[in-house]
Design a protein around this motif. Structure first.
Motif, PDB file in Angstrom:
ATOM      1  N   ASP A   3      -9.279   4.781   1.781  1.00 37.70           N
ATOM      2  CA  ASP A   3      -8.204   4.657   2.462  1.00 37.70           C
ATOM      3  C   ASP A   3      -7.139   4.137   1.344  1.00 37.70           C
ATOM      4  OD1 ASP A   3      -8.119   4.288   5.602  1.00 37.70           O
ATOM      5  OD2 ASP A   3      -6.752   2.193   4.934  1.00 37.70           O
ATOM      6  N   THR A   4      -6.948   3.287   0.517  1.00 35.58           N
ATOM      7  CA  THR A   4      -5.866   3.420   0.094  1.00 35.58           C
ATOM      8  C   THR A   4      -4.812   4.411  -0.312  1.00 35.58           C
ATOM      9  OG1 THR A   4      -6.813   2.742  -2.267  1.00 35.58           O
ATOM     10  CG2 THR A   4      -6.532   0.664  -0.426  1.00 35.58           C
ATOM     11  N   ALA A   5      -5.939   5.662  -0.365  1.00 34.18           N
ATOM     12  CA  ALA A   5      -4.662   7.119  -1.093  1.00 34.18           C
ATOM     13  C   ALA A   5      -4.829   7.855   0.242  1.00 34.18           C
ATOM     14  CB  ALA A   5      -5.226   7.100  -2.161  1.00 34.18           C
ATOM     15  N   ARG A   6      -4.520   7.309   1.966  1.00 35.07           N
ATOM     16  CA  ARG A   6      -4.016   8.172   2.677  1.00 35.07           C
ATOM     17  C   ARG A   6      -3.166   8.605   2.719  1.00 35.07           C
ATOM     18  NH1 ARG A   6      -7.157   5.211   7.258  1.00 35.07           N
ATOM     19  NH2 ARG A   6      -6.762   6.929   8.714  1.00 35.07           N
ATOM     20  N   THR A   7      -3.021   9.458   3.447  1.00 37.58           N
ATOM     21  CA  THR A   7      -1.043  10.168   3.424  1.00 37.58           C
ATOM     22  C   THR A   7      -0.415   9.451   3.788  1.00 37.58           C
ATOM     23  OG1 THR A   7      -0.557  12.233   4.430  1.00 37.58           O
ATOM     24  CG2 THR A   7      -2.419  11.650   4.262  1.00 37.58           C
ATOM     25  N   PRO A   8       1.131   9.787   4.395  1.00 33.88           N
ATOM     26  CA  PRO A   8       2.395   8.865   4.966  1.00 33.88           C
ATOM     27  C   PRO A   8       2.249   9.317   6.054  1.00 33.88           C
ATOM     28  CG  PRO A   8       2.647   9.311   2.730  1.00 33.88           C
ATOM     29  CD  PRO A   8       1.735  10.259   2.420  1.00 33.88           C
ATOM     30  N   GLN A   9       1.460  10.783   6.945  1.00 35.25           N
ATOM     31  CA  GLN A   9       1.418  11.245   7.775  1.00 35.25           C
ATOM     32  C   GLN A   9       0.140  10.140   8.962  1.00 35.25           C
ATOM     33  OE1 GLN A   9       3.306  12.673   9.306  1.00 35.25           O
ATOM     34  NE2 GLN A   9       4.265  13.114   7.125  1.00 35.25           N
ATOM     35  N   ASN A 215       6.734 -17.889  -1.546  1.00 29.50           N
ATOM     36  CA  ASN A 215       7.511 -17.288  -3.119  1.00 29.50           C
ATOM     37  C   ASN A 215       7.211 -15.993  -3.618  1.00 29.50           C
ATOM     38  OD1 ASN A 215       8.790 -20.189  -3.356  1.00 29.50           O
ATOM     39  ND2 ASN A 215       6.593 -20.995  -3.685  1.00 29.50           N
ATOM     40  N   GLY A 216       6.368 -15.534  -3.134  1.00 31.57           N
ATOM     41  CA  GLY A 216       5.999 -13.328  -3.063  1.00 31.57           C
ATOM     42  C   GLY A 216       7.115 -13.031  -2.995  1.00 31.57           C
ATOM     43  N   THR A 217       6.988 -11.622  -3.661  1.00 32.39           N
ATOM     44  CA  THR A 217       8.029 -10.599  -3.508  1.00 32.39           C
ATOM     45  C   THR A 217       6.990  -9.403  -2.375  1.00 32.39           C
ATOM     46  OG1 THR A 217       7.282  -9.301  -4.930  1.00 32.39           O
ATOM     47  CG2 THR A 217       9.100 -11.362  -5.175  1.00 32.39           C
ATOM     48  N   PRO A 218       8.043  -9.181  -1.233  1.00 35.86           N
ATOM     49  CA  PRO A 218       7.828  -7.204  -1.065  1.00 35.86           C
ATOM     50  C   PRO A 218       6.377  -6.767  -1.134  1.00 35.86           C
ATOM     51  CG  PRO A 218       9.321  -8.370  -0.713  1.00 35.86           C
ATOM     52  CD  PRO A 218       9.187  -8.799  -1.384  1.00 35.86           C
ATOM     53  N   GLU A 219       6.657  -6.380  -3.132  1.00 34.08           N
ATOM     54  CA  GLU A 219       5.757  -5.446  -3.589  1.00 34.08           C
ATOM     55  C   GLU A 219       4.419  -6.327  -3.834  1.00 34.08           C
ATOM     56  OE1 GLU A 219       8.957  -6.457  -3.956  1.00 34.08           O
ATOM     57  OE2 GLU A 219      10.150  -4.501  -3.659  1.00 34.08           O
ATOM     58  N   GLN A 220       4.735  -7.174  -4.377  1.00 30.78           N
ATOM     59  CA  GLN A 220       3.490  -7.982  -4.657  1.00 30.78           C
ATOM     60  C   GLN A 220       2.511  -8.967  -3.300  1.00 30.78           C
ATOM     61  OE1 GLN A 220       5.450 -11.882  -5.788  1.00 30.78           O
ATOM     62  NE2 GLN A 220       4.629 -12.685  -7.091  1.00 30.78           N
ATOM     63  N   SER A 221       3.253  -8.752  -2.173  1.00 32.20           N
ATOM     64  CA  SER A 221       2.080  -8.602  -0.591  1.00 32.20           C
ATOM     65  C   SER A 221       1.794  -7.420  -0.673  1.00 32.20           C
ATOM     66  CB  SER A 221       3.618  -8.426   0.214  1.00 32.20           C
ATOM     67  OG  SER A 221       2.494  -8.773   1.671  1.00 32.20           O
ATOM     68  N   ILE A 222       2.513  -5.939  -0.680  1.00 32.34           N
ATOM     69  CA  ILE A 222       1.869  -4.799  -0.781  1.00 32.34           C
ATOM     70  C   ILE A 222       0.522  -4.516  -1.504  1.00 32.34           C
ATOM     71  CG2 ILE A 222       2.612  -2.766  -1.236  1.00 32.34           C
ATOM     72  CD1 ILE A 222       3.583  -2.811   1.458  1.00 32.34           C
ATOM     73  N   GLN A 223       0.450  -5.227  -2.739  1.00 34.46           N
ATOM     74  CA  GLN A 223      -0.066  -4.891  -4.221  1.00 34.46           C
ATOM     75  C   GLN A 223      -1.602  -5.981  -3.075  1.00 34.46           C
ATOM     76  OE1 GLN A 223      -1.126  -3.305  -6.152  1.00 34.46           O
ATOM     77  NE2 GLN A 223       1.477  -1.810  -5.796  1.00 34.46           N
ATOM     78  N   ALA A 224      -1.248  -7.481  -3.216  1.00 31.55           N
ATOM     79  CA  ALA A 224      -2.131  -7.870  -2.380  1.00 31.55           C
ATOM     80  C   ALA A 224      -2.288  -7.362  -1.335  1.00 31.55           C
ATOM     81  CB  ALA A 224      -1.952  -9.401  -1.668  1.00 31.55           C
ATOM     82  N   GLY A 273       6.947   2.355   6.968  1.00 33.00           N
ATOM     83  CA  GLY A 273       6.430   3.066   6.511  1.00 33.00           C
ATOM     84  C   GLY A 273       5.923   2.653   4.928  1.00 33.00           C
ATOM     85  N   ASN A 274       6.116   2.183   4.300  1.00 30.61           N
ATOM     86  CA  ASN A 274       5.647   1.193   3.143  1.00 30.61           C
ATOM     87  C   ASN A 274       3.621   0.701   3.689  1.00 30.61           C
ATOM     88  OD1 ASN A 274       7.605   2.028   1.432  1.00 30.61           O
ATOM     89  ND2 ASN A 274       8.364  -0.495   1.904  1.00 30.61           N
ATOM     90  N   HIS A 275       3.794   0.397   4.874  1.00 35.19           N
ATOM     91  CA  HIS A 275       2.422  -0.276   5.458  1.00 35.19           C
ATOM     92  C   HIS A 275       1.386   0.455   6.391  1.00 35.19           C
ATOM     93  CE1 HIS A 275       4.782  -3.994   4.586  1.00 35.19           C
ATOM     94  NE2 HIS A 275       3.220  -4.634   4.661  1.00 35.19           N
ATOM     95  N   ARG A 276       1.946   1.706   6.554  1.00 34.74           N
ATOM     96  CA  ARG A 276       1.606   2.821   7.166  1.00 34.74           C
ATOM     97  C   ARG A 276       0.743   4.062   5.916  1.00 34.74           C
ATOM     98  NH1 ARG A 276       4.740   8.253  10.158  1.00 34.74           N
ATOM     99  NH2 ARG A 276       5.261   7.841   7.637  1.00 34.74           N
ATOM    100  N   GLU A 277       1.344   3.474   4.971  1.00 31.16           N
ATOM    101  CA  GLU A 277       0.963   4.580   3.553  1.00 31.16           C
ATOM    102  C   GLU A 277       0.082   3.822   2.900  1.00 31.16           C
ATOM    103  OE1 GLU A 277       4.112   4.832   0.400  1.00 31.16           O
ATOM    104  OE2 GLU A 277       5.344   5.731   1.986  1.00 31.16           O
ATOM    105  N   LEU A 278      -0.310   2.613   3.624  1.00 35.79           N
ATOM    106  CA  LEU A 278      -1.627   1.839   3.375  1.00 35.79           C
ATOM    107  C   LEU A 278      -2.655   2.383   3.362  1.00 35.79           C
ATOM    108  CD1 LEU A 278       0.183  -1.298   2.295  1.00 35.79           C
ATOM    109  CD2 LEU A 278      -0.799  -0.023   0.596  1.00 35.79           C
ATOM    110  N   GLY A 279      -2.373   2.770   5.054  1.00 35.81           N
ATOM    111  CA  GLY A 279      -3.531   3.436   5.700  1.00 35.81           C
ATOM    112  C   GLY A 279      -3.950   2.479   7.356  1.00 35.81           C
ATOM    113  N   PHE A 280      -2.111   1.544   7.510  1.00 36.07           N
ATOM    114  CA  PHE A 280      -2.040   1.153   8.648  1.00 36.07           C
ATOM    115  C   PHE A 280      -2.065   2.000  10.143  1.00 36.07           C
ATOM    116  CE2 PHE A 280      -1.880  -2.692   5.883  1.00 36.07           C
ATOM    117  CZ  PHE A 280      -1.990  -3.567   6.387  1.00 36.07           C
TER     118      PHE A 280
END
Length: 313
Positions: A3-9, A215-224, A273-280
């Motif tokens: 699922d983490t590799a799903r397309t941005p569409q 204290n986290g960053t948006p990038e860290q949140s995406i990874q989590a 868009g960043n979260h859709r790329e994760l599969g949301f």
């Protein structure tokens, strides 16, 4: 496919949470109507007895009556809780209320459900001096609560004698309008909750990683969150279920970005868009409430509601 590799569409829906802090005839009714006019896919509300500051000592209304009233004035928009928990619910009585609500709404109800937390109203039904349930105790109850509720919503008559809950010939005829039952959106990040989501959920809900909020960053949140989805995928694999069968819902406002995505349509489009790329498949935004953590410009909020998905393509 992982699922983490799903397309941005990946198709994306936009929903909202309307907190039940206003009297029905002093603004709440109009808010639910406006949510449908704006085209939100689902309007949820919190299922609590009270909530955190600044709402703690002010008006706060019940989720099921609020959703019943909303069902009576809306026609298309789905409705739901985000989330209900065992902290003050029993599966037998909850099932009866949900079946009734599903009937009144014409089959538009989603049950967001989670193990619950501490504080606020978590111990409202406890004896004086009794300590709140530990995370393990909440997980134990949740692990019994969800399967029993599943049965109560799909079987005409249920008898059950468990550690925490029981049902003695509980009847739920005619069942849900939605078949085999209304959908569960299971909020979970731990291994036991993710197993429940994999087995019983039609959707999975996360708010991100709470440890990163301050204290986290948006990038860290995406990874989590990517890691959470990986664990959900593994839980589905363990029972032979395709993780793509579950909708994936992000309740916003609790990631390090906080209110930044609501500052403009472009900012929200980038965030979504960043979260859709994760599969949301669903992003949920809070209806603006001035002078709170959910404050936002109402005009920007409505522009996001009506324009953002088109920009995402």
């Amino acid at each position: 496919m992982n699922d983490t590799a799903r397309t941005p569409q990946t198709p994306l829906r936009l929903s909202t949470v309307i907190l039940p802090h206003r009297r029905w005839h002093e603004g709440a009714r109009e808010t639910w109507l406006r949510a449908e006019e704006l085209g939100f896919h689902t309007a949820y509300t919190y299922d609590h007895l009270s909530w955190r500051v600044p709402f703690r000592n002010g008006p706060w209304f019940g989720a099921v009556p609020t959703l019943t009233a909303a069902a009576g004035i809306t026609e298309r928009m789905r409705l739901g809780t985000l989330v209900t928990s065992p902290n003050f619910r029993h599966p037998v009585t909850l099932a009866k209320e949900l079946i009734t609500l599903d009937d009144i709404s014409g089959g538009r109800i989603t049950l967001g459900i989670g193990a619950g937390g501490t504080g606020f109203d978590a111990s409202a039904l406890s004896h004086s001096g009794q300590e709140a349930w530990t995370p393990r105790e909440r997980a134990d109850r949740f692990g019994e609560f969800v399967p029993l509720l599943d049965r109560l919503l799909t079987e005409d008559t249920v008898s059950y004698d468990g550690t925490f809950y029981s049902a003695g010939g509980a009847q739920n005829i005619p069942g849900c309008v939605q078949r085999p039952r209304l959908p569960f959106a299971v909020a979970a990040t731990g291994p036991r909750g993710l197993k429940l989501a994999a087995r019983h959920g039609q959707a999975w809900v996360t708010t991100g990683d709470p440890k990163l909020y301050e204290n986290g960053t948006p990038e860290q949140s995406i990874q989590a969150i990517r890691g959470q989805i990986g664990k959900l995928t593994a839980a589905c694999d363990d029972i032979g279920r395709d993780v793509s069968e579950l909708d994936k819902t992000l309740l916003t406002g609790f990631t390090p970005d906080r209110g930044l995505p609501m500052e403009s349509v472009d900012a929200f489009v980038d965030f979504a868009g960043n979260h859709r790329e994760l599969g949301f498949t669903e992003i949920v935004v809070h209806w603006p409430i001035p002078d709170t953590a959910f404050a936002a410009d109402q005009k920007v909020f409505e522009a996001i509601a009506t324009q953002a998905l088109a920009q995402l393509g």
